[in-house]
Design an enzyme around this catalytic site. Structure first.
Site, mmCIF file in Angstrom:
data_model
loop_
_atom_site.group_PDB
_atom_site.id
_atom_site.type_symbol
_atom_site.label_atom_id
_atom_site.label_comp_id
_atom_site.label_asym_id
_atom_site.label_seq_id
_atom_site.Cartn_x
_atom_site.Cartn_y
_atom_site.Cartn_z
ATOM 1 C CD GLU A 62 -1.154 -1.897 2.459
ATOM 2 O OE1 GLU A 62 -0.109 -2.741 1.956
ATOM 3 O OE2 GLU A 62 -1.901 -2.594 3.167
ATOM 4 C CB CYS B 163 -0.424 -3.257 9.014
ATOM 5 S SG CYS B 163 0.563 -2.077 8.204
#
Lengths: 151, 151
Positions: free
Chosen positions: B57, B85
């Site tokens: 990401e 996360c």
């Protein structure tokens, strides 16, 4: 600023002041190796780099990993002028940093004492020891002065 | 994998499979512009780059910001093969991404449905719309297969 130049937080503050001079939110971070040597020092550069992840801690961690040739900074410590946000708290954990020292608390954006308090979560698999408050007044004053001129 | 090549999650899965082939934890991410064009695609590269922040990401967001010359990805969406996360959830918020689509949930490390649930915190100042589950089975299977060969 009347602080000890042998104090890593002093260097985090210098990086924060340099960020302010560049028009960036004044946050600075320093990574110190197991022998006490500074191995990375960075200020916030989100505007300059056009990168929302370019917080001081992220840049200092990436620079330290590059310097050591390792994605883990085991035995190293990080000094930050402001409480790390949720993103940076995650990166500090993933980097396996031993101690996190930060100056001012950040009720608005902080992720250590505030918000998701990442290090207290079961999804956090490495917790640094957290030390807070050293040079907090100077850091808060620098941030206040910066935002006073902007708002 | 029998999925639609016009589906951005399909491309996130391809990036995840490429990560596995490089020996990295198989997670992939794609950033899509307001017109539906893919503007960045990345897989996890923490080992290769020796960078604990080099999650799929983060790399996709940084690449998209560079492509657009802007530290905000307003109107853009991100597709990730695994629940982001805590660190990546922070970056997604800071990048002002509009929609977050993720495939498999991650009870061990996730920061959206699990742990600090960043987007539900008062310290989170931009919340993407969250969509979960598309291609979840394929993503979970890829992760299981990867860890089966490692543990």
């Amino acid at each position: 600023m009347t602080t000890d130049p042998n104090d890593p937080m002093h260097h985090a503050m210098i990086a924060a002041e340099a960020a302010a001079a560049r028009g960036e939110v004044p946050v600075g971070a320093v990574v110190v190796g197991p022998d006490g040597t500074i191995i990375a020092q960075a200020g916030n550069r989100t505007l300059e780099l056009k990168d929302p992840t370019a917080h001081a801690e992220m840049l200092a961690i990436r620079e330290a990993c590059e310097a050591l040739g390792n994605e883990r900074l085991t035995g190293c410590d990080i000094y930050v002028s402001l409480e790390p946000c949720q993103m940076c708290a995650g990166a500090i954990s993933f980097a396996r940093l031993r101690n996190l020292h930060f100056a001012a608390a950040d009720p608005k954006m902080g992720g250590v004492l505030h918000g998701g308090k990442f290090f207290e979560q079961p999804t956090c698999h490495h917790r640094p020891e957290v030390h807070q408050g050293h040079l907090a007044h100077q850091s808060a004053e620098l941030l206040r002065a910066f935002f006073r001129t902007r708002r």
